[in-house]
Motif scaffolding. Structure first.
Motif, mmCIF file in Angstrom:
data_model
loop_
_atom_site.group_PDB
_atom_site.id
_atom_site.type_symbol
_atom_site.label_atom_id
_atom_site.label_comp_id
_atom_site.label_asym_id
_atom_site.label_seq_id
_atom_site.Cartn_x
_atom_site.Cartn_y
_atom_site.Cartn_z
ATOM 1 N N HIS A 123 -8.825 2.622 -2.224
ATOM 2 C CA HIS A 123 -8.459 3.156 -0.908
ATOM 3 C C HIS A 123 -8.523 2.090 0.185
ATOM 4 O O HIS A 123 -9.300 1.136 0.120
ATOM 5 C CB HIS A 123 -9.384 4.309 -0.532
ATOM 6 C CG HIS A 123 -9.049 5.588 -1.236
ATOM 7 N ND1 HIS A 123 -9.795 6.094 -2.264
ATOM 8 C CD2 HIS A 123 -8.008 6.454 -1.065
ATOM 9 C CE1 HIS A 123 -9.263 7.218 -2.692
ATOM 10 N NE2 HIS A 123 -8.179 7.459 -1.983
ATOM 11 N N GLY A 183 6.839 5.818 2.845
ATOM 12 C CA GLY A 183 5.499 5.987 2.315
ATOM 13 C C GLY A 183 4.882 4.686 1.847
ATOM 14 O O GLY A 183 3.688 4.644 1.552
ATOM 15 N N GLN A 184 5.664 3.611 1.745
ATOM 16 C CA GLN A 184 5.107 2.325 1.356
ATOM 17 C C GLN A 184 5.110 1.376 2.537
ATOM 18 O O GLN A 184 6.076 1.283 3.285
ATOM 19 C CB GLN A 184 5.893 1.694 0.203
ATOM 20 C CG GLN A 184 5.259 0.396 -0.290
ATOM 21 C CD GLN A 184 5.965 -0.195 -1.487
ATOM 22 O OE1 GLN A 184 7.096 -0.651 -1.376
ATOM 23 N NE2 GLN A 184 5.292 -0.194 -2.636
ATOM 24 N N ILE A 204 0.845 -1.198 0.000
ATOM 25 C CA ILE A 204 0.000 0.000 0.000
ATOM 26 C C ILE A 204 0.879 1.245 0.000
ATOM 27 O O ILE A 204 2.037 1.208 0.424
ATOM 28 C CB ILE A 204 -0.951 0.037 1.217
ATOM 29 C CG1 ILE A 204 -0.150 0.105 2.535
ATOM 30 C CG2 ILE A 204 -1.899 -1.151 1.228
ATOM 31 C CD1 ILE A 204 -1.014 0.360 3.770
ATOM 32 N N GLU A 205 0.317 2.340 -0.488
ATOM 33 C CA GLU A 205 1.000 3.633 -0.496
ATOM 34 C C GLU A 205 0.238 4.600 0.400
ATOM 35 O O GLU A 205 -0.965 4.805 0.222
ATOM 36 C CB GLU A 205 1.068 4.203 -1.916
ATOM 37 C CG GLU A 205 1.710 3.297 -2.943
ATOM 38 C CD GLU A 205 3.221 3.210 -2.770
ATOM 39 O OE1 GLU A 205 3.789 4.133 -2.140
ATOM 40 O OE2 GLU A 205 3.822 2.226 -3.258
ATOM 41 N N ILE A 206 0.940 5.204 1.377
ATOM 42 C CA ILE A 206 0.286 6.127 2.305
ATOM 43 C C ILE A 206 -0.076 7.428 1.585
ATOM 44 O O ILE A 206 0.740 8.000 0.864
ATOM 45 C CB ILE A 206 1.206 6.432 3.506
ATOM 46 C CG1 ILE A 206 1.456 5.169 4.318
ATOM 47 C CG2 ILE A 206 0.591 7.511 4.392
ATOM 48 C CD1 ILE A 206 2.448 5.349 5.445
ATOM 49 N N GLU A 207 -1.299 7.897 1.799
ATOM 50 C CA GLU A 207 -1.728 9.195 1.281
ATOM 51 C C GLU A 207 -1.659 10.254 2.368
ATOM 52 O O GLU A 207 -1.080 11.314 2.180
ATOM 53 C CB GLU A 207 -3.151 9.102 0.726
ATOM 54 C CG GLU A 207 -3.250 8.368 -0.596
ATOM 55 C CD GLU A 207 -4.595 8.552 -1.263
ATOM 56 O OE1 GLU A 207 -5.605 8.749 -0.549
ATOM 57 O OE2 GLU A 207 -4.645 8.525 -2.502
ATOM 58 N N ILE A 238 -4.529 5.760 9.184
ATOM 59 C CA ILE A 238 -3.806 5.918 7.924
ATOM 60 C C ILE A 238 -4.776 5.757 6.759
ATOM 61 O O ILE A 238 -5.541 4.784 6.696
ATOM 62 C CB ILE A 238 -2.679 4.873 7.800
ATOM 63 C CG1 ILE A 238 -1.671 5.048 8.928
ATOM 64 C CG2 ILE A 238 -1.984 4.978 6.447
ATOM 65 C CD1 ILE A 238 -0.593 3.984 8.952
ATOM 66 N N ARG A 239 -4.751 6.701 5.868
ATOM 67 C CA ARG A 239 -5.489 6.599 4.615
ATOM 68 C C ARG A 239 -4.468 6.273 3.532
ATOM 69 O O ARG A 239 -3.486 6.999 3.345
ATOM 70 C CB ARG A 239 -6.185 7.919 4.311
ATOM 71 C CG ARG A 239 -6.977 7.932 3.009
ATOM 72 C CD ARG A 239 -8.250 7.138 3.105
ATOM 73 N NE ARG A 239 -9.174 7.488 2.026
ATOM 74 C CZ ARG A 239 -10.315 6.885 1.809
ATOM 75 N NH1 ARG A 239 -10.701 5.909 2.602
ATOM 76 N NH2 ARG A 239 -11.107 7.260 0.815
ATOM 77 N N ALA A 240 -4.681 5.149 2.838
ATOM 78 C CA ALA A 240 -3.688 4.683 1.862
ATOM 79 C C ALA A 240 -4.388 4.157 0.611
ATOM 80 O O ALA A 240 -5.621 4.086 0.547
ATOM 81 C CB ALA A 240 -2.823 3.590 2.491
ATOM 82 N N ARG A 241 -3.591 3.787 -0.380
ATOM 83 C CA ARG A 241 -4.088 3.146 -1.595
ATOM 84 C C ARG A 241 -3.359 1.819 -1.787
ATOM 85 O O ARG A 241 -2.164 1.713 -1.496
ATOM 86 C CB ARG A 241 -3.849 4.032 -2.826
ATOM 87 C CG ARG A 241 -4.772 5.214 -2.959
ATOM 88 C CD ARG A 241 -4.492 5.968 -4.257
ATOM 89 N NE ARG A 241 -5.343 7.134 -4.403
ATOM 90 C CZ ARG A 241 -6.553 7.110 -4.951
ATOM 91 N NH1 ARG A 241 -7.033 5.972 -5.411
ATOM 92 N NH2 ARG A 241 -7.264 8.214 -5.059
#
Length: 363
Positions: free
Chosen positions: A322, A336-337, A298-301, A312-315
């Motif tokens: 999301h 960030g990952q 996942i990638e952190i937004e 944490i809001r991520a993709r």
């Protein structure tokens, strides 16, 4: 105290169905919370029970007696509204006593009931004041006192805390729970706030578009939601959902994210390639390492620092959809990952078309 039974209770206005065949049995002294989004029929249900609206069909039984034709004033119920409806020219004492005076109670009995209620609600020092000098919480307690002095068989609360700030709402939630423990009066409490529902209720009735989605204890709704709607409406943090497909040949559930899951214990039959929705709560998502066979990148937004924890809001790196996850405030994030695991024992399985729960993993 009284029992309340709703049998196929429906309400329509013209061609619009507001409530559709509601069935529920409420025991003596039980505290039931009715929860759902705006416009789902919560307040209408309360008004039907109170006798303020007429049924389209069905029966309402109080102590096993049908009250469909009984006037609201004769149903022995007291209602606490969202707006306090206090008389501004009357003192707190007179506001609480007014209903008893209209029923021609003797002055000594009125004084005793008002005094007892004021002691319970910590209003004794405010009895000679008028509503305009009271805080929101004090006004709400006066409105509750006005209902209490009648010693009704049933209390009906219609979003009584929605006009209060967050701190006062928390205090009043505890106040109402304390009063219920002392009075033990059968109570129905309507709210759109799932936090109120989960923290106050003995049982929760979840309404959606005039239909009962589920009724059960707060833990039953949280642990075993009957529908995707109930799963999303309960719990403090966001619900994560993603699409999956049933692979009958391999007896697995395949996901777009990479991991697959063994067939859960199903309720009913599933056709091959049936589309499913898997759901998991933010607090049940687990951080893991990239070496974990079930790891999902996942990638952190962005991160909401909420004091005791972080949201944490991520993709998902693979699909771009999301994901929300909760971690402790002390946890340090390296980059960030991240990699996460979605434990199967915390996943809920729903049919994609109907939204109904179809199974779960036992071990």
């Amino acid at each position: 105290m009284a029992t309340v039974n709703l049998i196929n209770v429906s309400k329509s206005v013209g061609q619009t169905t507001i409530l559709d065949k509601i069935n529920v049995s409420i025991k003596k002294g039980e505290f039931i919370v009715v929860v759902g989004p705006s416009g789902c029929g919560k307040s209408t249900l309360l008004r039907l029970i109170a006798g303020l609206d007429e049924l389209s069909s069905g029966e309402i039984l109080i102590n096993n007696q049908c009250v469909n034709e009984v006037h609201a004033a004769k149903r022995d119920m007291a209602m606490v509204f969202q707006n306090y409806a206090l008389y501004p020219h009357m003192t707190v004492y007179d506001n609480m006593a007014y209903g008893l005076k209209m029923r021609r109670f003797k002055p000594d009995e009125i004084k005793k009931r008002v005094t007892d209620a004021a002691n319970l609600l910590h209003l004794t020092s405010y009895l000679e004041r008028k509503p305009q000098v009271l805080s929101g919480g004090q006004k709400q307690r006066v409105a509750m006192g006005r209902a209490m002095v009648r010693s009704p068989a049933v209390f009906l609360f219609d979003e009584p805390l929605s006009n209060l700030d967050a701190k006062l709402r928390t205090e009043m939630r505890h106040e109402i729970r304390r009063l219920h423990q002392q009075l033990n009066t059968t109570s129905l409490y309507v709210t759109h706030d799932q936090t109120e529902a989960m923290t106050m209720a003995e049982r929760v009735l979840v309404l959606n578009q005039g239909v009962v989605e589920q009724i059960g204890t707060p833990q039953e709704l949280y642990q075993n939601p009957a529908t995707l709607f109930v799963a999303g409406f309960t719990g403090h943090y966001p619900l994560n959902t993603f699409i999956a497909v049933f692979d009958k040949g391999n007896a697995t559930i395949q996901t777009e994210l990479g991991p697959s899951y063994p067939l859960p214990e199903l309720v009913g039959m599933l056709e091959d390639k049936a589309e499913l929705t898997l759901a998991i709560r933010a607090e049940h998502v687990q951080l893991c390492t990239s070496s974990n066979p079930q790891a999902i990148a996942i990638e952190i937004e962005f991160i909401d620092d909420m004091g005791a924890d972080k949201l944490i809001r991520a993709r998902y790196s693979k699909t771009g959809e999301h994901l929300s996850l909760r971690i402790s405030a002390e946890q340090q994030l390296i980059s960030g990952q991240l990699y996460v695991e979605l434990p199967k024992m915390k996943l809920h399985v729903f049919h994609r078309q109907t939204g109904k729960r179809i199974g779960e993993w036992r071990e």
